[in-house]
Design an enzyme around this catalytic site. Sequence first.
Site, PDB file in Angstrom:
ATOM      1  N   GLY A   1      -2.678   5.301  -5.517  1.00  0.00           N
ATOM      2  CA  GLY A   1      -3.312   6.459  -4.901  1.00  0.00           C
ATOM      3  C   GLY A   1      -3.018   6.622  -3.423  1.00  0.00           C
TER       4      GLY A   1
ATOM      5  N   MET B   1       2.122   5.282   0.180  1.00  0.00           N
ATOM      6  CA  MET B   1       3.314   4.600  -0.314  1.00  0.00           C
ATOM      7  C   MET B   1       3.341   4.602  -1.836  1.00  0.00           C
ATOM      8  SD  MET B   1       6.026   3.291   0.909  1.00  0.00           S
ATOM      9  CE  MET B   1       7.374   3.003  -0.240  1.00  0.00           C
TER      10      MET B   1
ATOM     11  N   GLY C   1       6.002  -5.584  -0.776  1.00  0.00           N
ATOM     12  CA  GLY C   1       6.272  -4.970   0.512  1.00  0.00           C
ATOM     13  C   GLY C   1       5.050  -4.982   1.412  1.00  0.00           C
ATOM     14  N   THR C   2       3.993  -5.645   0.975  1.00  0.00           N
ATOM     15  CA  THR C   2       2.757  -5.742   1.750  1.00  0.00           C
ATOM     16  C   THR C   2       3.008  -6.479   3.055  1.00  0.00           C
ATOM     17  OG1 THR C   2       1.457  -5.782  -0.287  1.00  0.00           O
ATOM     18  CG2 THR C   2       0.380  -6.620   1.711  1.00  0.00           C
TER      19      THR C   2
ATOM     20  N   HIS D   1       4.542   2.864  15.014  1.00  0.00           N
ATOM     21  CA  HIS D   1       4.148   3.402  13.716  1.00  0.00           C
ATOM     22  C   HIS D   1       3.032   4.437  13.893  1.00  0.00           C
ATOM     23  CE1 HIS D   1       6.323  -0.065  12.055  1.00  0.00           C
ATOM     24  NE2 HIS D   1       6.329   0.598  10.915  1.00  0.00           N
ATOM     25  N   HIS D   2       2.726   5.117  12.818  1.00  0.00           N
ATOM     26  CA  HIS D   2       1.654   6.111  12.780  1.00  0.00           C
ATOM     27  C   HIS D   2       0.297   5.480  13.125  1.00  0.00           C
ATOM     28  CE1 HIS D   2       0.397   4.391   8.879  1.00  0.00           C
ATOM     29  NE2 HIS D   2       1.707   4.267   8.668  1.00  0.00           N
TER      30      HIS D   2
ATOM     31  N   LYS E   1      -1.793   2.896  10.746  1.00  0.00           N
ATOM     32  CA  LYS E   1      -1.338   1.559  10.355  1.00  0.00           C
ATOM     33  C   LYS E   1      -2.339   0.512  10.846  1.00  0.00           C
ATOM     34  CE  LYS E   1       2.718  -1.473  10.330  1.00  0.00           C
ATOM     35  NZ  LYS E   1       2.631  -1.693   8.878  1.00  0.00           N
TER      36      LYS E   1
ATOM     37  N   THR F   1       8.052  -5.361   9.677  1.00  0.00           N
ATOM     38  CA  THR F   1       9.459  -5.207  10.034  1.00  0.00           C
ATOM     39  C   THR F   1       9.771  -5.882  11.366  1.00  0.00           C
ATOM     40  OG1 THR F   1       9.528  -3.111   8.857  1.00  0.00           O
ATOM     41  CG2 THR F   1      11.301  -3.532  10.422  1.00  0.00           C
TER      42      THR F   1
END
Length: 271
Positions: A12, A15, A100-101, A157-158, A161, A168
């Site tokens: 939901g 991502m 990818g957490t 980042h936005h 986050k 990264t």
Amino acid sequence: MSDMRLIVAGAGGRMGRTLIRAIAETEGVTLTGALEAPSSELLGEDSGVLAGLPPNGVMLSGDLWSLSKDADGIIDFTVPAATIANIAIAAERGIVHVIGTTGLSASDNAVIKSVTSRAIVVQSGNMSLGVNLLAALVKQVAKSLDDDFDIEILEMHHKAKIDAPSGTAFLLGQAAAEGRAVNLDARSVRSRDGHTGARHSGDIGFATLRGGTVTGDHTVIFAGPYERIELTHKSEDRMIFARGALKAAMWAHGRKPGHYSMADVLALKPS
């Protein structure tokens, strides 16, 4: 060969919805489950509709054990507590778990690695092709330049986050540390405030920016005497992470249990 049957965790979220769209656009994979937190108000909603697609009949569920009965893998961009719960079930089922957490602690990562004798795990702080190629370049540059070149990592980042520095940024920091043959935890500087004194030679610095809707910008700076080298990657859409995650899942399908990274998927590790 039949399609790889995938579950999207956090279906939901932003991502998760991107992953559902990516699966719909990708040959060789099919969506078999959409996982959300048991407390989510979205349980029972059609995952296709939530992702901006026609209804697909895959409803959001909070029961991974049931969803994983007929699945080949799970793609997981959620939060640490959810990922740790999910890895236990992925290991029990013996399915692929693409993680990818970000924001995972050292103990979280130890838990993940402890089950890789049974589970096939692909884990990365970033799933994009470009970022992982950048990490390989950072490692090579760090290896080629001595401590006269200071390493600083800047990321933005936005505003929504919740972890910092980004996964990264840590991925790039680890690449730099490996190039310099040092321990990142021992040499990283993650905040500066007040009278800090001069920079210590050999440190790897991190700076974090948050704001707006930025998907993800990362720059690794090698600052030497009278010159700088800057290696930059700018993300424009979450679809790059989704496509990378699908590539990782399909690469891992049928492999022996173990702990893999995107460097394995993209054959970036030296043979």
